[in-house]
Design an enzyme around this catalytic site. Structure first.
Site, PDB file in Angstrom:
ATOM      1  N   ASP A  17     -12.812   0.944 -32.069  1.00 37.82           N
ATOM      2  CA  ASP A  17     -12.225   2.037 -32.839  1.00 37.82           C
ATOM      3  C   ASP A  17     -11.122   1.396 -33.684  1.00 37.82           C
ATOM      4  OD1 ASP A  17     -10.704   4.135 -33.771  1.00 37.82           O
ATOM      5  OD2 ASP A  17     -10.481   5.104 -31.821  1.00 37.82           O
ATOM      6  N   ILE A  18     -11.284   1.460 -34.987  1.00 39.44           N
ATOM      7  CA  ILE A  18     -10.368   0.743 -35.898  1.00 39.44           C
ATOM      8  C   ILE A  18      -8.921   1.226 -35.754  1.00 39.44           C
ATOM      9  CG2 ILE A  18     -10.552   2.194 -37.984  1.00 39.44           C
ATOM     10  CD1 ILE A  18     -11.066  -0.443 -39.552  1.00 39.44           C
ATOM     11  N   ASN A  31     -11.993   9.472 -49.441  1.00 40.62           N
ATOM     12  CA  ASN A  31     -12.655  10.126 -50.582  1.00 40.62           C
ATOM     13  C   ASN A  31     -11.709  10.107 -51.778  1.00 40.62           C
ATOM     14  OD1 ASN A  31     -10.914  12.535 -50.239  1.00 40.62           O
ATOM     15  ND2 ASN A  31     -12.131  12.805 -48.388  1.00 40.62           N
ATOM     16  N   GLY A  39     -15.506  11.280 -40.091  1.00 38.67           N
ATOM     17  CA  GLY A  39     -15.710   9.844 -39.885  1.00 38.67           C
ATOM     18  C   GLY A  39     -14.426   9.092 -39.598  1.00 38.67           C
ATOM     19  N   VAL A  40     -14.367   7.885 -40.122  1.00 35.45           N
ATOM     20  CA  VAL A  40     -13.219   7.019 -39.859  1.00 35.45           C
ATOM     21  C   VAL A  40     -11.943   7.578 -40.509  1.00 35.45           C
ATOM     22  CG1 VAL A  40     -13.652   5.400 -41.779  1.00 35.45           C
ATOM     23  CG2 VAL A  40     -12.549   4.586 -39.694  1.00 35.45           C
ATOM     24  N   ASP A  41     -12.102   8.239 -41.624  1.00 38.03           N
ATOM     25  CA  ASP A  41     -10.971   8.872 -42.326  1.00 38.03           C
ATOM     26  C   ASP A  41     -10.291   9.895 -41.410  1.00 38.03           C
ATOM     27  OD1 ASP A  41      -9.287   9.596 -44.372  1.00 38.03           O
ATOM     28  OD2 ASP A  41     -10.818  10.560 -45.616  1.00 38.03           O
ATOM     29  N   THR A 125     -21.278   3.585 -45.127  1.00 38.84           N
ATOM     30  CA  THR A 125     -22.525   3.609 -44.348  1.00 38.84           C
ATOM     31  C   THR A 125     -22.624   4.795 -43.391  1.00 38.84           C
ATOM     32  OG1 THR A 125     -21.714   2.249 -42.500  1.00 38.84           O
ATOM     33  CG2 THR A 125     -22.650   1.084 -44.391  1.00 38.84           C
ATOM     34  N   GLY A 126     -21.623   5.694 -43.422  1.00 32.96           N
ATOM     35  CA  GLY A 126     -21.677   6.894 -42.592  1.00 32.96           C
ATOM     36  C   GLY A 126     -22.085   8.085 -43.450  1.00 32.96           C
ATOM     37  N   TYR A 128     -21.527   8.795 -46.453  1.00 38.68           N
ATOM     38  CA  TYR A 128     -21.948   8.480 -47.829  1.00 38.68           C
ATOM     39  C   TYR A 128     -23.335   7.836 -47.919  1.00 38.68           C
ATOM     40  CZ  TYR A 128     -17.464   9.896 -49.929  1.00 38.68           C
ATOM     41  OH  TYR A 128     -16.380  10.602 -50.376  1.00 38.68           O
TER      42      TYR A 128
HETATM   43  N1  AR6 Z   1     -13.438   3.186 -36.192  1.00 47.83           N
HETATM   44  C1  AR6 Z   1     -14.283   2.387 -36.879  1.00 47.83           C
HETATM   45  N2  AR6 Z   1     -15.351   2.839 -37.540  1.00 47.83           N
HETATM   46  C2  AR6 Z   1     -15.577   4.176 -37.508  1.00 47.83           C
HETATM   47  C3  AR6 Z   1     -14.747   5.095 -36.822  1.00 47.83           C
HETATM   48  C4  AR6 Z   1     -13.621   4.531 -36.136  1.00 47.83           C
HETATM   49  N3  AR6 Z   1     -12.751   5.288 -35.475  1.00 47.83           N
HETATM   50  N4  AR6 Z   1     -15.258   6.334 -37.010  1.00 47.83           N
HETATM   51  C5  AR6 Z   1     -16.365   6.214 -37.756  1.00 47.83           C
HETATM   52  N5  AR6 Z   1     -16.587   4.914 -38.063  1.00 47.83           N
HETATM   53  P1  AR6 Z   1     -17.688   7.282 -42.651  1.00 47.83           P
HETATM   54  P2  AR6 Z   1     -18.225   6.866 -45.531  1.00 47.83           P
HETATM   55  C6  AR6 Z   1     -17.656   4.273 -38.856  1.00 47.83           C
HETATM   56  O1  AR6 Z   1     -18.626   8.428 -42.612  1.00 47.83           O
HETATM   57  O2  AR6 Z   1     -19.681   6.732 -45.285  1.00 47.83           O
HETATM   58  C7  AR6 Z   1     -15.116  11.006 -44.809  1.00 47.83           C
HETATM   59  O3  AR6 Z   1     -15.237  12.391 -44.649  1.00 47.83           O
HETATM   60  C8  AR6 Z   1     -18.948   5.023 -39.042  1.00 47.83           C
HETATM   61  O4  AR6 Z   1     -19.767   4.885 -37.888  1.00 47.83           O
HETATM   62  O5  AR6 Z   1     -16.388   7.393 -41.957  1.00 47.83           O
HETATM   63  O6  AR6 Z   1     -17.572   5.849 -46.425  1.00 47.83           O
HETATM   64  C9  AR6 Z   1     -14.270  10.629 -46.009  1.00 47.83           C
HETATM   65  O7  AR6 Z   1     -13.221  11.540 -46.212  1.00 47.83           O
HETATM   66  C10 AR6 Z   1     -19.533   4.299 -40.252  1.00 47.83           C
HETATM   67  O8  AR6 Z   1     -20.197   3.109 -39.853  1.00 47.83           O
HETATM   68  O9  AR6 Z   1     -17.330   6.862 -44.187  1.00 47.83           O
HETATM   69  C11 AR6 Z   1     -15.262  10.658 -47.130  1.00 47.83           C
HETATM   70  O10 AR6 Z   1     -15.428  11.959 -47.637  1.00 47.83           O
HETATM   71  C12 AR6 Z   1     -18.294   3.887 -41.052  1.00 47.83           C
HETATM   72  O11 AR6 Z   1     -17.176   4.116 -40.163  1.00 47.83           O
HETATM   73  C13 AR6 Z   1     -16.525  10.172 -46.481  1.00 47.83           C
HETATM   74  O12 AR6 Z   1     -16.394  10.471 -45.087  1.00 47.83           O
HETATM   75  C14 AR6 Z   1     -18.088   4.694 -42.315  1.00 47.83           C
HETATM   76  O13 AR6 Z   1     -18.494   6.023 -42.103  1.00 47.83           O
HETATM   77  C15 AR6 Z   1     -16.717   8.674 -46.622  1.00 47.83           C
HETATM   78  O14 AR6 Z   1     -17.973   8.315 -46.113  1.00 47.83           O
END
Ligand code: AR6
Length: 178
Positions: A17-18, A31, A39-41, A125-126, A128
């Site tokens: 977990d980052i 975003n 997600g991570v945000d 990769t989540g 988006y």
């Molecule tokens: N630690 C590390 N990686 C994580 C964590 C964490 N705690 N949580 C999720 N991931 P995403 P995107 C991974 O969807 O595709 C948001 O709503 C996840 O498994 O977080 O760039 C923003 O506000 C995946 O591999 O980001 C934007 O609107 C990676 O993080 C949108 O999502 C990225 O997934 C951005 O989408």
């Protein structure tokens, strides 16, 4: 170690977990409105507290492929770099160049702020929808190229949340192109 091996040795894969990492900077997959989300945000804002959002509001917005920097609030790292990955749209809409920009511009900010250890999530990769294998290829290539010109960056962590991404990164880092 030869020059290439030294560069490759600075890149590490981690399944974690980052928000828990005690590095100089973690990167957020944000975003354009910097308004938080899932997600991570979502995880970063939840764990870091409201200070991060306050600074995001002051900054206002960020273009796809660009990056901005804020406090890390209550997180163990020093700074959060917010970058906006491309939404996957089939691959013909400049997504690759935009994704490369996320890595390049985030590391440029890190270097400017003298932050020498940086952790990236698997941007785009989540939610988006960027294909994981292609995204990893771009991430590794772009980081490698940046490290070549910036010795001050000591370590870059690719933080994989899921097993699939972890395997992809491990495989690519173990078998770099000739
Ligand atoms: N630690 C590390 N990686 C994580 C964590 C964490 N705690 N949580 C999720 N991931 P995403 P995107 C991974 O969807 O595709 C948001 O709503 C996840 O498994 O977080 O760039 C923003 O506000 C995946 O591999 O980001 C934007 O609107 C990676 O993080 C949108 O999502 C990225 O997934 C951005 O989408």
């Amino acid at each position: 170690m030869n020059k290439e091996a030294i560069l490759m040795d600075k890149m590490k894969v981690l399944q974690a977990d980052i928000t828990k990492l005690d590095v100089d900077a973690i990167v957020n997959a944000a975003n354009k409105q910097l308004k938080g989300g899932g997600g991570v945000d979502g995880a970063i804002h939840r764990a870091g507290g409201p200070e991060i959002m306050e600074e995001c509001r002051e900054i206002g917005s960020c273009e796809t492929g660009e990056a901005v920097i804020t406090t890390a609030g209550q997180l163990p790292c020093e700074k959060v770099i917010h970058t906006v990955g491309p939404v996957w749209n089939g691959g013909e809409k400049g997504e690759a160049e935009q994704l490369a920009g996320c890595y390049r511009n985030s590391l440029t900010l890190a270097a400017d702020y003298r932050l020498s250890t940086v952790a990236f999530p698997n941007i785009s990769t989540g939610i988006y929808g960027y294909p994981k294998d292609e995204a990893a290829e771009i991430a590794i290539q772009e980081v490698r190229n940046f490290l070549e010109g910036h010795e001050e960056i000591e370590e870059v962590l690719f933080v994989c949340f899921d097993e699939e991404n972890k395997k992809i990164y491990e495989e690519k880092l173990e078998n770099p192109p000739e």
